[in-house]
Design an enzyme around this catalytic site. Structure first.
Site, mmCIF file in Angstrom:
data_model
loop_
_atom_site.group_PDB
_atom_site.id
_atom_site.type_symbol
_atom_site.label_atom_id
_atom_site.label_comp_id
_atom_site.label_asym_id
_atom_site.label_seq_id
_atom_site.Cartn_x
_atom_site.Cartn_y
_atom_site.Cartn_z
ATOM 1 C CE LYS A 78 -4.191 -1.802 2.150
ATOM 2 N NZ LYS A 78 -5.189 -1.628 3.212
ATOM 3 C CE1 TYR A 230 -12.980 -10.266 6.585
ATOM 4 C CE2 TYR A 230 -12.458 -7.950 6.903
ATOM 5 C CZ TYR A 230 -12.181 -9.172 6.329
ATOM 6 O OH TYR A 230 -11.095 -9.295 5.519
ATOM 7 N N GLY A 251 -16.562 -5.114 10.743
ATOM 8 C CA GLY A 251 -15.876 -4.514 9.594
ATOM 9 C C GLY A 251 -16.335 -4.974 8.226
HETATM 10 P P1 NAP Z 1 -1.540 -3.565 10.989
HETATM 11 O O1 NAP Z 1 -1.178 -2.431 10.111
HETATM 12 O O2 NAP Z 1 -0.615 -4.701 11.133
HETATM 13 O O3 NAP Z 1 -1.830 -2.954 12.460
HETATM 14 C C1 NAP Z 1 -2.177 -3.807 13.529
HETATM 15 C C2 NAP Z 1 -2.364 -2.974 14.794
HETATM 16 O O4 NAP Z 1 -2.809 -3.845 15.821
HETATM 17 C C3 NAP Z 1 -1.090 -2.311 15.301
HETATM 18 O O5 NAP Z 1 -1.429 -1.132 15.963
HETATM 19 C C4 NAP Z 1 -0.564 -3.362 16.281
HETATM 20 O O6 NAP Z 1 0.260 -2.835 17.276
HETATM 21 C C5 NAP Z 1 -1.854 -3.816 16.908
HETATM 22 N N1 NAP Z 1 -1.711 -5.161 17.472
HETATM 23 C C6 NAP Z 1 -1.420 -6.299 16.806
HETATM 24 N N2 NAP Z 1 -1.373 -7.333 17.687
HETATM 25 C C7 NAP Z 1 -1.633 -6.818 18.920
HETATM 26 C C8 NAP Z 1 -1.707 -7.364 20.227
HETATM 27 N N3 NAP Z 1 -1.542 -8.676 20.438
HETATM 28 N N4 NAP Z 1 -1.991 -6.532 21.263
HETATM 29 C C9 NAP Z 1 -2.187 -5.215 21.067
HETATM 30 N N5 NAP Z 1 -2.104 -4.629 19.837
HETATM 31 C C10 NAP Z 1 -1.847 -5.432 18.778
HETATM 32 O O7 NAP Z 1 -2.941 -4.211 10.551
HETATM 33 P P2 NAP Z 1 -4.171 -3.468 9.858
HETATM 34 O O8 NAP Z 1 -4.100 -3.654 8.409
HETATM 35 O O9 NAP Z 1 -4.266 -2.098 10.411
HETATM 36 O O10 NAP Z 1 -5.401 -4.376 10.366
HETATM 37 C C11 NAP Z 1 -5.871 -4.284 11.700
HETATM 38 C C12 NAP Z 1 -7.222 -4.990 11.794
HETATM 39 O O11 NAP Z 1 -8.163 -4.332 10.948
HETATM 40 C C13 NAP Z 1 -7.197 -6.444 11.326
HETATM 41 O O12 NAP Z 1 -8.051 -7.199 12.151
HETATM 42 C C14 NAP Z 1 -7.757 -6.378 9.925
HETATM 43 O O13 NAP Z 1 -8.408 -7.579 9.552
HETATM 44 C C15 NAP Z 1 -8.754 -5.261 10.062
HETATM 45 N N6 NAP Z 1 -9.022 -4.557 8.804
HETATM 46 C C16 NAP Z 1 -10.302 -4.524 8.362
HETATM 47 C C17 NAP Z 1 -10.597 -3.848 7.205
HETATM 48 C C18 NAP Z 1 -12.028 -3.814 6.742
HETATM 49 O O14 NAP Z 1 -12.308 -3.431 5.614
HETATM 50 N N7 NAP Z 1 -12.970 -4.189 7.572
HETATM 51 C C19 NAP Z 1 -9.609 -3.211 6.486
HETATM 52 C C20 NAP Z 1 -8.291 -3.266 6.971
HETATM 53 C C21 NAP Z 1 -8.008 -3.942 8.130
HETATM 54 P P3 NAP Z 1 1.842 -3.260 17.328
HETATM 55 O O15 NAP Z 1 2.477 -2.560 16.171
HETATM 56 O O16 NAP Z 1 2.288 -2.778 18.639
HETATM 57 O O17 NAP Z 1 1.872 -4.759 17.161
#
Ligand code: NAP
Length: 462
Positions: A78, A230, A251
């Site tokens: 991205k 989701y 989501g």
């Molecule tokens: P990402 O860029 O990897 O970010 C993940 C975030 O979650 C970071 O802030 C990370 O913090 C935190 N995190 C991960 N494991 C953790 C833990 N065990 N305890 C506390 N914090 C934790 O991922 P992303 O793309 O933003 O996705 C995040 C979520 O959104 C996922 O569940 C994804 O499926 C969902 N999502 C949904 C949509 C939709 O259209 N509905 C779109 C995009 C994403 P650290 O850096 O400290 O690990």
């Protein structure tokens, strides 16, 4: 269709084709989702998924310019794609994140439709952000999108997570783009008590670790919880909300709408009223089937409940949305025996009918092909029936309120057990006797007087 980079290099599209680039790409819902959206607008187009390793992104983009009508990008492309593009939409540039590329007049132009998907989720729930205090859990890609929209809409945003430095880095990035925005960070121990909206952008609570939650209680003024997850459709965080006071949303609508808006950017797609909602319901259906297999290791969705609770109507709708065949046990027995249920009762008595029920419940639930099975009101009275059902099926109780059951039954005939003088009294007596048995037998229960809501809750209960 999932292609490797090499397969994509040799690929010749047969018609207008779009693609998702990511690495690694495991199971993705995007091809099915885009196919449903193309069908909704009558577009004759294909959508493929391509595994593009980071070092091949420039080459893949050059191939895409020749072969494809547009692309989506996911992790880890991205941000990396931005220097390869000719133009970038201002909000995608502010976020350093492009998930959609359109090819127009020999130019590759980058957009971020996650923002639109998130914005439309809030709009669907009539949630206004202006002047609201919003807590954002997480500071990754999804968090940045959600934060940006909240700040553009005039909310005061608090970002929290397990690493405050990373939260600060997101805050700095946002303030660089939106210098007058009200954006703060806080530790998880010092969450302001008066936040009104909570947004989860961490994977905590995602399948298979569904018991995890990024918060253990909701501040008492919270009126809306949005979880970007989701799968499951109802997360542990969403379950913390008091359903009487706090609206929640998962989501999936965001996912559907970011794809819909990508199609609007690519070819000007306009969706008829309700088209995206019906795609959303089908996605819940597909998700329910996947969860039935992955989480419960079962293949049938089995509906039980008192007569008149709506099992046949709900079962038919659930079957349509999941793509599973529908079996109504009473109709199945009638077809196999060549007699109606009242005829079986009249000619052979209730005990004979119950034996038939056991025979056919066992037969249907032993089938290899999954189905949605609606049981007769008495089918779970025998423990051996329940045992047979639970070997291969998830048993869901439609716990329809009694007033609605009475109304439904008032339209229906052919119920041998209620063919008595004091029908209303007999119905109540039977209902009170059976309800605890249903509750004990079922794996989960769904309660609502509204049919549409029962169907959606049945899918989300899985
Ligand atoms: P990402 O860029 O990897 O970010 C993940 C975030 O979650 C970071 O802030 C990370 O913090 C935190 N995190 C991960 N494991 C953790 C833990 N065990 N305890 C506390 N914090 C934790 O991922 P992303 O793309 O933003 O996705 C995040 C979520 O959104 C996922 O569940 C994804 O499926 C969902 N999502 C949904 C949509 C939709 O259209 N509905 C779109 C995009 C994403 P650290 O850096 O400290 O690990």
């Amino acid at each position: 269709m999932l292609l490797s980079f090499e397969e994509f290099a040799a690929f010749t599209p047969q018609r207008e084709t779009y693609a998702l680039f990511g690495y690694p790409l495991g199971h993705t819902m995007s091809p099915a989702l885009h196919a449903a959206l193309f069908a909704a607008t009558g577009r004759d187009a294909d959508y493929i998924a391509v595994t593009v390793p980071p070092e091949k992104l420039a080459e893949a983009l050059a191939l895409a310019r020749e072969k494809l009508a547009g692309i989506n990008l996911t992790i880890p492309h991205k941000k990396a794609v931005i220097p390869l593009l000719d133009e970038v939409d201002p909000s995608a540039a502010d976020l350093h994140s492009v998930n959609t590329v359109a090819f127009r007049d020999c130019k590759a132009i980058g957009f971020n439709t996650d923002i639109l998907g998130f914005a439309e989720s809030l709009e669907k729930d009539s949630v206004s952000l202006r002047g609201k205090k919003v807590l954002l859990l997480g500071y990754g890609g999804a968090a940045a999108v959600m934060a940006y929209h909240c700040l553009c809409e005039g909310a005061t945003l608090y970002i929290t997570g397990r690493n405050l430095d990373k939260a600060e880095a997101l805050r700095a990035q946002l303030l660089a783009a939106l210098p007058h925005a009200k954006c703060l960070t806080c530790t998880r121990r010092r969450i302001p008590k008066d936040v009104q909206i909570v947004l989860n952008a961490t994977p905590l609570g995602m399948f298979p670790r569904e018991d995890k939650t990024p918060l253990y209680f909701l501040p008492h003024k919270v009126g809306y919880v949005f979880d970007a997850i989701y799968n499951p459709p109802v997360t542990a965080l969403m379950r913390l909300a008091n359903p009487k006071r706090t609206k929640t949303r998962d989501g999936l609508f965001m996912l559907v709408m970011q794809a819909a808006r990508a199609q609007t950017i690519w070819y000007g797609a306009q969706f008829a009223d309700g088209a995206c909602d019906s795609i959303l319901r089908r996605m819940y259906g597909q998700m329910a089937v996947k969860r039935l297999h992955d989480k419960y290791h079962k293949r049938h969705i089995v509906l039980c409940g008192f007569m008149g609770s709506g099992k046949t109507t709900v079962g038919r709708k659930v079957a349509r949305l999941t793509g599973l065949p529908f079996v109504d046990l009473d109709r199945y027995i009638e077809a196999q025996e060549g007699l109606t249920i009242p005829e079986i009762f009249a000619q052979h008595g209730e005990a004979y009918f119950r034996d038939l029920e056991t025979k056919y419940v066992t037969e249907v639930t032993a089938r290899q092909e999954g189905c949605v099975l609606s049981l007769g009101g008495g089918a779970v009275l025998r423990p051996e029936n329940v045992a047979a059902i639970k070997r291969t099926g998830l048993l869901i109780l439609l716990d329809t309120p009694f007033f609605r059951i009475l109304k439904n039954l008032s339209y229906s005939t052919g119920r041998p057990l209620l063919e008595k003088e004091n029908r209303a009294e007999e119905t109540r007596r039977l209902y009170q006797a059976r309800r605890p048995i249903y509750e004990q037998a079922a794996d989960c229960r769904v309660r609502s007087p509204r049919l549409g809501e029962v169907v959606e809750r049945t899918l989300k209960a899985i």
